[in-house]
Design an enzyme around this catalytic site. Structure first.
Site, PDB file in Angstrom:
ATOM      1  CG  HIS A  44      44.020  42.651  40.241  1.00 40.29           C
ATOM      2  ND1 HIS A  44      42.944  42.538  39.107  1.00 40.29           N
ATOM      3  CD2 HIS A  44      44.032  40.990  40.579  1.00 40.29           C
ATOM      4  CE1 HIS A  44      42.633  41.711  39.435  1.00 40.29           C
ATOM      5  NE2 HIS A  44      43.097  40.632  39.670  1.00 40.29           N
ATOM      6  CG  HIS A 126      48.323  34.982  35.406  1.00 41.34           C
ATOM      7  ND1 HIS A 126      48.608  34.424  36.098  1.00 41.34           N
ATOM      8  CD2 HIS A 126      47.076  35.965  34.647  1.00 41.34           C
ATOM      9  CE1 HIS A 126      47.100  34.476  36.434  1.00 41.34           C
ATOM     10  NE2 HIS A 126      46.260  35.602  36.066  1.00 41.34           N
TER      11      HIS A 126
HETATM   12  O1  3AM Z   1      44.277  37.636  37.754  1.00 43.62           O
HETATM   13  P1  3AM Z   1      43.620  37.186  36.955  1.00 43.62           P
HETATM   14  O2  3AM Z   1      42.173  37.968  35.870  1.00 43.62           O
HETATM   15  O3  3AM Z   1      43.370  35.648  36.626  1.00 43.62           O
HETATM   16  O4  3AM Z   1      39.615  35.364  36.571  1.00 43.62           O
HETATM   17  C1  3AM Z   1      40.060  35.745  37.398  1.00 43.62           C
HETATM   18  C2  3AM Z   1      41.126  36.715  38.461  1.00 43.62           C
HETATM   19  O5  3AM Z   1      41.923  36.601  38.009  1.00 43.62           O
HETATM   20  C3  3AM Z   1      40.286  34.627  38.731  1.00 43.62           C
HETATM   21  O6  3AM Z   1      40.465  35.380  39.947  1.00 43.62           O
HETATM   22  C4  3AM Z   1      41.045  37.005  39.742  1.00 43.62           C
HETATM   23  C5  3AM Z   1      40.452  38.213  40.813  1.00 43.62           C
HETATM   24  O7  3AM Z   1      38.845  38.503  40.129  1.00 43.62           O
HETATM   25  N1  3AM Z   1      38.785  34.146  39.331  1.00 43.62           N
HETATM   26  C6  3AM Z   1      37.676  34.505  39.128  1.00 43.62           C
HETATM   27  N2  3AM Z   1      36.838  33.854  38.981  1.00 43.62           N
HETATM   28  C7  3AM Z   1      37.258  32.117  39.632  1.00 43.62           C
HETATM   29  C8  3AM Z   1      37.479  30.895  39.537  1.00 43.62           C
HETATM   30  N3  3AM Z   1      36.480  29.943  39.256  1.00 43.62           N
HETATM   31  C9  3AM Z   1      38.932  32.618  38.752  1.00 43.62           C
HETATM   32  N4  3AM Z   1      40.351  31.802  39.732  1.00 43.62           N
HETATM   33  C10 3AM Z   1      39.426  30.790  39.760  1.00 43.62           C
HETATM   34  N5  3AM Z   1      38.875  29.647  40.003  1.00 43.62           N
END
Ligand code: 3AM
EC number: 3.1.4.58
Length: 175
Positions: A44, A126
């Protein structure tokens, strides 16, 4: 925090066909042993991570998001990136389409208005392909993918021992 809190985020969700095609591409590009590829059903593009949200805030936020009117757009997945600290391999556009930027800003405003603390850093579109990379995968290239984006979703994330499980809770149409 109570048991009723849910870990939520807004995202663009690819079709199952896109997810499977892109997971296969990640498999070709990334040798096994270097990190953990995101399973196809989890691929996603995050718009806004919300963290733990209680049911009342979720309702208030959904009502605010109902009032957002944003156009559909095309996203061109054209470049790969490697972030060393979070050890992530991602795929994204060279530039964030203005409609995507405006959507993210509208979601950030809505979340803030509901008392949620949201990311204030510049938005970087991204799609995470793999996590926990042990080494830089080097220069990667693939055919540009044009993704016609017509909706966005609110997702619940549950952390399980073998990774995250994502459930789409709501969908909003664009355009
Ligand atoms: O799409 P990505 O993989 O970049 O890394 C987690 C994921 O991002 C991010 O939220 C998305 C869905 O899980 N995520 C998880 N914990 C987080 C946090 N504490 C976070 N982003 C910011 N702060």
């Amino acid at each position: 925090m109570t048991a009723e809190h849910e870990r939520l985020f807004f995202a663009l969700w690819p079709t199952a066909q896109q997810q499977h095609g892109w997971a296969a591409l990640a498999q070709q590009l990334l040798p096994s042993g270097n990190g953990r590829r995101v399973p196809p059903q989890n691929l996603h593009l995050t718009l806004l991570y919300l963290g733990q949200v209680d049911p009342e805030t979720r309702r208030a936020l959904a009502a605010k998001v109902d009032a957002i009117h944003a156009p559909a757009f095309e996203l061109r997945l054209a470049r790969f990136g490697h972030w060393r600290r979070p050890q992530v391999l991602w795929w994204g556009p060279h530039e964030t389409p203005p409609a995507l930027q405006q959507l993210v800003e509208a979601l950030r405003r809505a979340a803030r208005a509901c008392g949620l603390e949201v990311d204030t850093r510049p938005y970087q579109a991204h799609l995470t392909l793999a996590r926990k990379l042990k080494r830089n995968p080097g220069r990667l290239q693939a055919e540009v993918q044009v993704w016609p984006v017509k909706a966005f979703v609110l997702v619940r994330s549950t952390l399980l021992p073998d990774g995250a499980r994502y459930e789409i809770l709501r969908r909003w149409r664009l355009g």
